[in-house]
Design a protein around this motif. Sequence first.
Motif, mmCIF file in Angstrom:
data_model
loop_
_atom_site.group_PDB
_atom_site.id
_atom_site.type_symbol
_atom_site.label_atom_id
_atom_site.label_comp_id
_atom_site.label_asym_id
_atom_site.label_seq_id
_atom_site.Cartn_x
_atom_site.Cartn_y
_atom_site.Cartn_z
ATOM 1 N N THR A 49 0.830 -1.173 -0.021
ATOM 2 C CA THR A 49 0.138 0.046 0.025
ATOM 3 C C THR A 49 0.739 1.285 0.098
ATOM 4 O OG1 THR A 49 -0.161 0.000 2.336
ATOM 5 C CG2 THR A 49 -1.981 -1.033 1.392
ATOM 6 N N ARG A 50 2.133 1.228 -0.495
ATOM 7 C CA ARG A 50 2.950 2.179 -0.663
ATOM 8 C C ARG A 50 2.564 3.624 -1.192
ATOM 9 N NH1 ARG A 50 8.845 1.757 1.204
ATOM 10 N NH2 ARG A 50 7.716 1.040 2.731
ATOM 11 N N PHE A 51 1.763 3.298 -2.213
ATOM 12 C CA PHE A 51 1.398 4.435 -3.175
ATOM 13 C C PHE A 51 0.111 5.167 -2.435
ATOM 14 C CE2 PHE A 51 -2.060 6.006 -5.989
ATOM 15 C CZ PHE A 51 -1.389 7.283 -6.755
ATOM 16 N N VAL A 52 -0.788 4.420 -1.837
ATOM 17 C CA VAL A 52 -1.787 4.935 -0.777
ATOM 18 C C VAL A 52 -1.275 5.519 0.346
ATOM 19 C CG1 VAL A 52 -3.778 4.246 0.271
ATOM 20 C CG2 VAL A 52 -3.425 3.103 -1.764
ATOM 21 N N ASP A 53 -0.348 5.041 0.940
ATOM 22 C CA ASP A 53 0.190 5.503 2.388
ATOM 23 C C ASP A 53 0.855 6.979 1.842
ATOM 24 O OD1 ASP A 53 -0.677 3.145 3.563
ATOM 25 O OD2 ASP A 53 1.154 2.343 3.657
ATOM 26 N N HIS A 54 1.499 6.764 0.653
ATOM 27 C CA HIS A 54 2.168 8.184 0.357
ATOM 28 C C HIS A 54 1.017 9.269 0.005
ATOM 29 C CE1 HIS A 54 5.547 10.589 -1.221
ATOM 30 N NE2 HIS A 54 4.816 11.026 -2.336
ATOM 31 N N GLY A 55 0.158 9.160 -0.574
ATOM 32 C CA GLY A 55 -0.883 9.895 -0.705
ATOM 33 C C GLY A 55 -1.797 10.518 0.665
ATOM 34 N N ARG A 56 -1.799 9.087 1.393
ATOM 35 C CA ARG A 56 -2.264 9.876 2.761
ATOM 36 C C ARG A 56 -1.374 10.591 3.624
ATOM 37 N NH1 ARG A 56 -0.887 5.218 6.561
ATOM 38 N NH2 ARG A 56 0.890 6.145 6.262
ATOM 39 N N ASN A 57 0.079 10.523 3.466
ATOM 40 C CA ASN A 57 0.819 11.217 4.118
ATOM 41 C C ASN A 57 0.931 12.791 3.495
ATOM 42 O OD1 ASN A 57 1.829 9.188 5.581
ATOM 43 N ND2 ASN A 57 3.429 8.514 4.129
ATOM 44 N N GLY A 349 21.006 9.441 3.569
ATOM 45 C CA GLY A 349 19.606 9.202 4.097
ATOM 46 C C GLY A 349 18.742 10.197 4.212
ATOM 47 N N VAL A 350 18.742 11.199 3.152
ATOM 48 C CA VAL A 350 18.090 12.511 2.987
ATOM 49 C C VAL A 350 16.942 12.219 2.183
ATOM 50 C CG1 VAL A 350 17.599 14.978 2.597
ATOM 51 C CG2 VAL A 350 19.683 13.989 4.168
ATOM 52 N N PRO A 351 15.567 12.258 2.282
ATOM 53 C CA PRO A 351 14.499 12.124 1.332
ATOM 54 C C PRO A 351 14.431 13.211 0.378
ATOM 55 C CG PRO A 351 13.416 12.749 3.185
ATOM 56 C CD PRO A 351 14.796 12.549 3.647
ATOM 57 N N LEU A 352 13.756 13.259 -0.955
ATOM 58 C CA LEU A 352 13.459 13.831 -1.808
ATOM 59 C C LEU A 352 12.334 14.785 -1.567
ATOM 60 C CD1 LEU A 352 14.488 15.596 -4.163
ATOM 61 C CD2 LEU A 352 13.611 13.780 -5.613
ATOM 62 N N PRO A 353 12.022 16.062 -1.094
ATOM 63 C CA PRO A 353 10.598 16.408 -0.787
ATOM 64 C C PRO A 353 9.490 16.194 -1.722
ATOM 65 C CG PRO A 353 12.532 18.290 -0.641
ATOM 66 C CD PRO A 353 12.964 16.897 -1.312
ATOM 67 N N PHE A 354 8.575 15.937 -1.166
ATOM 68 C CA PHE A 354 7.176 15.405 -2.121
ATOM 69 C C PHE A 354 7.480 14.136 -2.799
ATOM 70 C CE2 PHE A 354 7.538 19.989 -1.587
ATOM 71 C CZ PHE A 354 6.509 20.288 -0.620
ATOM 72 N N ILE A 355 8.591 13.435 -3.092
ATOM 73 C CA ILE A 355 8.673 12.371 -3.977
ATOM 74 C C ILE A 355 9.012 11.147 -3.296
ATOM 75 C CG2 ILE A 355 9.895 11.552 -6.188
ATOM 76 C CD1 ILE A 355 8.588 14.537 -6.319
ATOM 77 N N SER A 356 9.976 11.220 -2.200
ATOM 78 C CA SER A 356 10.147 10.078 -1.495
ATOM 79 C C SER A 356 9.063 9.604 -0.382
ATOM 80 C CB SER A 356 11.406 10.200 -0.622
ATOM 81 O OG SER A 356 12.628 10.607 -1.582
ATOM 82 N N TYR A 357 9.078 8.253 -0.151
ATOM 83 C CA TYR A 357 8.000 8.144 0.875
ATOM 84 C C TYR A 357 8.811 8.172 2.297
ATOM 85 C CZ TYR A 357 5.272 4.683 3.415
ATOM 86 O OH TYR A 357 4.444 4.215 4.203
ATOM 87 N N GLY A 358 7.818 8.647 3.160
ATOM 88 C CA GLY A 358 8.054 8.965 4.343
ATOM 89 C C GLY A 358 7.278 9.628 5.301
ATOM 90 N N GLY A 359 6.384 9.140 6.272
ATOM 91 C CA GLY A 359 5.492 9.991 7.191
ATOM 92 C C GLY A 359 5.990 10.974 7.664
ATOM 93 N N THR A 360 6.975 10.847 8.514
ATOM 94 C CA THR A 360 7.789 11.821 9.402
ATOM 95 C C THR A 360 8.258 13.192 8.465
ATOM 96 O OG1 THR A 360 8.396 10.231 11.021
ATOM 97 C CG2 THR A 360 9.227 12.333 11.227
ATOM 98 N N ALA A 361 9.172 12.759 7.587
ATOM 99 C CA ALA A 361 9.536 13.596 6.801
ATOM 100 C C ALA A 361 8.418 14.621 5.948
ATOM 101 C CB ALA A 361 10.504 13.205 5.678
#
Length: 384
Positions: A49-57, A349-361
């Motif tokens: 559910t990574r895509f759905v979770d990304h949208g939820r985040n 280990g730095v995510p790409l804003p809005f693109i990478s998956y990650g709830g906290t970020a």
Amino acid sequence: MSAVFEKPPLWRRTLPLLQGFDGPLAFAVFLLACAGLVAMFSSGFDHGTRFVDHGRNMLIAGFVMFVVAQVPPQRLMSLAVPLYVLGVSLLVAVALFGITKKGARRWINLGVVIQPSEILKIATPLMLAWWFQKREGHLRPFDFAVAFALLLLPVGLIMKQPDLGTSLLVGAAGLAVIFFAGLPWRLILPPVALAVVGILLVVLFEPQLCAAGNRWPVLHDYQQQRICTLLDPFKDPLGKGFHIIQGMIAIGSGGLFGKGFMQGTQTHLEFIPERTTDFIFAAFSEEFGLVGNLLLIAGFVFLILRGLAIALEASTLFSRLLAGSVTLIFFTYAFVNMGMVSGILPVVGVPLPFISYGGTAMVTLGLALGILMSVAKARRLVQS
């Protein structure tokens, strides 16, 4: 008589909450969010559910942005000291009895497991902006010394966990506030020149420095390995250099226009490690090529320039410093992530804003956007 007491429709009652929102900034965020959803659908289609979770985040981040945007900058300033003290106290608690995972002690259980270093991404620039607002009009070298101390305290505690990526982000946000506050160039140029010389020496003497058994002072072993791997990833192509090599292959194979949506072989054959998080830029590059990358970078540039424009037009020193530093958080995120995936920076280990998956970020980014919107709203209310 009933017409007199008739309630206005919901959209009219909520309209005042939306007044003052910065349209260009919201448009830039919308475009980047769409790019993130497209990239996540392709790279994470087989990750449950990574895509759905990304949208939820994203929706959660949007709600956070909306709520924070209603808080005037003066109220944000009153939260600076309590939030900073809370964040530093939690970092000390992590050092004393935090949760250790994979050799790093970064979390603490308060009924809910949290990572306090995320709080400092916003609390540190907030605290520094508060400090310089209090010293406005009579800044002395001592005031900059205090500011550096306020910055080094959380950065040092985060590095001790160890968490180089987060300490880099917190340090960059804090340094942005100090720079915008008027740090003299004579104090900026010597450390910059020293850093450049140090980098050149490391590159020139890489064979000796990265020889087997050679231990660097200060840095942890894994940090030393990351730098040595960056300098020559082909020393261990199937081990420590695998991430960087596969990322560069994916970026290069995308060519000018990319292989097409859902057509990335490096991505879908699982050669790209962490393809939905840290290395999603490689997956995006493979499918959308140089043109797609340029459009994505243009979106980030527009977002950053708009944020700096909001900072420039802010009505108080606190608002200017806070908005400027928050804007550079987006720059640091994007620059470091693209740089490490492209092989010009170590993997941290730095995510790409809005693109990478990650709830906290994502929530942190929503908070940062809310601050920018708050500053923009305050400025428009003053003008009106």
